[in-house]
Design a protein around this motif. Structure first.
Motif, PDB file in Angstrom:
ATOM      1  N   ALA A  25       0.890  -1.073   0.027  1.00  0.00           N
ATOM      2  CA  ALA A  25       0.006   0.153  -0.006  1.00  0.00           C
ATOM      3  C   ALA A  25       0.940   1.286  -0.064  1.00  0.00           C
ATOM      4  CB  ALA A  25      -0.756  -0.097   1.113  1.00  0.00           C
ATOM      5  N   ASN A  26       1.487   1.697  -1.126  1.00  0.00           N
ATOM      6  CA  ASN A  26       2.384   2.963  -1.354  1.00  0.00           C
ATOM      7  C   ASN A  26       3.262   2.920  -0.318  1.00  0.00           C
ATOM      8  OD1 ASN A  26       2.919   5.328  -2.610  1.00  0.00           O
ATOM      9  ND2 ASN A  26       1.639   6.325  -1.339  1.00  0.00           N
ATOM     10  N   SER A  27       4.053   2.028  -0.210  1.00  0.00           N
ATOM     11  CA  SER A  27       5.348   1.945   0.992  1.00  0.00           C
ATOM     12  C   SER A  27       6.501   2.311   0.177  1.00  0.00           C
ATOM     13  CB  SER A  27       5.213   0.490   1.711  1.00  0.00           C
ATOM     14  OG  SER A  27       5.579  -0.537   0.726  1.00  0.00           O
ATOM     15  N   GLN A  28       7.627   2.569   1.026  1.00  0.00           N
ATOM     16  CA  GLN A  28       9.035   2.790   0.641  1.00  0.00           C
ATOM     17  C   GLN A  28       9.759   1.896   1.234  1.00  0.00           C
ATOM     18  OE1 GLN A  28       9.759   4.755  -2.022  1.00  0.00           O
ATOM     19  NE2 GLN A  28       7.570   5.405  -2.314  1.00  0.00           N
ATOM     20  N   PRO A  29      10.651   0.733   0.541  1.00  0.00           N
ATOM     21  CA  PRO A  29      11.625  -0.054   1.049  1.00  0.00           C
ATOM     22  C   PRO A  29      12.651   0.592   1.996  1.00  0.00           C
ATOM     23  CG  PRO A  29      11.813   0.171  -1.140  1.00  0.00           C
ATOM     24  CD  PRO A  29      10.904   0.943  -0.885  1.00  0.00           C
ATOM     25  N   VAL A  30      13.082  -0.108   3.111  1.00  0.00           N
ATOM     26  CA  VAL A  30      14.214   0.450   4.060  1.00  0.00           C
ATOM     27  C   VAL A  30      15.329  -0.633   3.941  1.00  0.00           C
ATOM     28  CG1 VAL A  30      14.810   0.878   6.375  1.00  0.00           C
ATOM     29  CG2 VAL A  30      12.603   1.938   5.350  1.00  0.00           C
ATOM     30  N   MET A  31      16.405  -0.548   3.834  1.00  0.00           N
ATOM     31  CA  MET A  31      17.493  -1.366   3.776  1.00  0.00           C
ATOM     32  C   MET A  31      17.742  -1.456   5.161  1.00  0.00           C
ATOM     33  SD  MET A  31      17.311  -2.287   0.502  1.00  0.00           S
ATOM     34  CE  MET A  31      18.603  -3.288   0.646  1.00  0.00           C
ATOM     35  N   LEU A  32      17.718  -2.730   5.853  1.00  0.00           N
ATOM     36  CA  LEU A  32      18.125  -3.065   7.208  1.00  0.00           C
ATOM     37  C   LEU A  32      19.682  -2.677   7.496  1.00  0.00           C
ATOM     38  CD1 LEU A  32      15.717  -5.926   8.182  1.00  0.00           C
ATOM     39  CD2 LEU A  32      15.534  -3.641   8.953  1.00  0.00           C
ATOM     40  N   HIS A  33      20.529  -3.163   6.587  1.00  0.00           N
ATOM     41  CA  HIS A  33      21.704  -3.200   6.970  1.00  0.00           C
ATOM     42  C   HIS A  33      22.254  -1.633   6.586  1.00  0.00           C
ATOM     43  CE1 HIS A  33      26.100  -3.396   5.626  1.00  0.00           C
ATOM     44  NE2 HIS A  33      26.185  -4.301   6.799  1.00  0.00           N
ATOM     45  N   ASP A  34      21.683  -1.034   5.696  1.00  0.00           N
ATOM     46  CA  ASP A  34      22.368   0.356   5.629  1.00  0.00           C
ATOM     47  C   ASP A  34      21.564   1.409   6.601  1.00  0.00           C
ATOM     48  OD1 ASP A  34      23.425  -0.568   3.288  1.00  0.00           O
ATOM     49  OD2 ASP A  34      21.949  -0.062   2.035  1.00  0.00           O
ATOM     50  N   VAL A  35      20.453   1.231   7.140  1.00  0.00           N
ATOM     51  CA  VAL A  35      19.791   1.997   8.042  1.00  0.00           C
ATOM     52  C   VAL A  35      20.178   1.666   9.332  1.00  0.00           C
ATOM     53  CG1 VAL A  35      17.857   3.184   8.698  1.00  0.00           C
ATOM     54  CG2 VAL A  35      18.092   2.739   6.373  1.00  0.00           C
TER      55      VAL A  35
ATOM     56  N   ALA B 291      13.714 -10.932   7.210  1.00  0.00           N
ATOM     57  CA  ALA B 291      13.147  -9.549   7.608  1.00  0.00           C
ATOM     58  C   ALA B 291      13.151  -8.512   6.642  1.00  0.00           C
ATOM     59  CB  ALA B 291      14.185  -9.250   8.870  1.00  0.00           C
ATOM     60  N   LEU B 292      12.334  -7.875   6.690  1.00  0.00           N
ATOM     61  CA  LEU B 292      12.037  -6.868   5.710  1.00  0.00           C
ATOM     62  C   LEU B 292      11.509  -5.608   6.473  1.00  0.00           C
ATOM     63  CD1 LEU B 292       8.857  -6.248   4.972  1.00  0.00           C
ATOM     64  CD2 LEU B 292       9.294  -8.357   3.789  1.00  0.00           C
ATOM     65  N   ALA B 293      11.977  -4.500   5.987  1.00  0.00           N
ATOM     66  CA  ALA B 293      11.218  -3.007   6.652  1.00  0.00           C
ATOM     67  C   ALA B 293      10.899  -2.255   5.605  1.00  0.00           C
ATOM     68  CB  ALA B 293      12.523  -2.407   7.103  1.00  0.00           C
TER      69      ALA B 293
END
Length: 224
Positions: free
Chosen positions: A196-206, A217-219
């Motif tokens: 639903a109109n989300s933006q991915p987050v890279m766990l390792h980078d953030v 895992a996903l974020a």
């Protein structure tokens, strides 16, 4: 002022209760909290509480390896005296408390004590002198929505809690899904939110974290 609810931290204890007075007219000043008297120089940190509290004395929770790795060990006593109290854990309450009794240590750093997970999240409960996390029953969650805005994070354990994902308006939500179960309902709720109109987050980078073997895992972020 006398009657002010306070929390004090010594090297070994956390004391919460009503401040009575401080006796500075002697060589070793004393502090009276409720009916107990303590040497003033025993206290390492203190805070004023928002609500009255009966006298409670509990052992000081130790910081352990996770506090060392996250950089909060140096300010641990001040953190215990005035914790943020902004995290909610939602699921089967008895199971969550049992999980928090699990101990975490380090096989490579013997200087860090092995401590229960409860030492880090400081769950609220009867007879605790300090707390940072409210444990909420998923079964009764509908009666307590919306979650108060002072909470900045929520951990949803299992489908009973995750099904309320779209009703929980806090900045950070973590969903814990047991993928060994045949029921995919919890995963489906999360994937619907992701689509639903989300933006991915890279766990390792953030976050600087990679999930260990056996854990996926996903974020992502969504608009509130």
């Amino acid at each position: 002022m006398p009657g002010t609810p306070v929390r004090g931290v010594t090297d070994t204890q956390v004391i919460a209760g009503s401040f009575r007075r401080i006796d500075e007219g002697r060589r070793d000043p004393r502090v009276r909290i409720a009916e107990r008297v303590y040497l003033a120089d025993r206290f390492r940190a203190a805070s004023v509480l928002d609500e009255p509290v009966e006298l409670v004395v509990t052992p000081l929770p130790l910081p352990g390896v996770l506090a060392q790795r996250t950089g909060v060990a140096e300010s641990w006593l001040a953190r215990v005296a005035c914790p943020p109290a902004d995290l909610a854990m939602i699921g089967t309450a008895a199971w969550l408390r049992e999980d928090l009794s699990a101990c975490v240590g380090s096989p490579v750093d013997s200087r860090c004590a092995t401590v229960p997970l409860a030492s880090y999240v400081l769950p609220e409960g009867t007879g605790v002198a300090t707390w940072s996390t409210r444990i909420m029953s998923a079964f009764r969650l509908a009666d307590h929505l919306p979650i108060p805005r002072r909470f900045l994070g929520a951990i949803l354990d299992g489908y009973g809690a995750i099904r309320y994902l779209n009703d929980i308006d806090v900045p950070i939500v973590v969903c814990v899904i047991d993928r060994s179960l045949c029921d995919e309902s919890a995963a489906e709720v999360v994937m619907q939110a992701r689509n639903a109109n989300s933006q991915p987050v890279m766990l390792h980078d953030v976050c600087g974290w990679r999930p260990p073997a056996g854990i996926e895992a996903l974020a992502f972020t969504v608009a509130l």
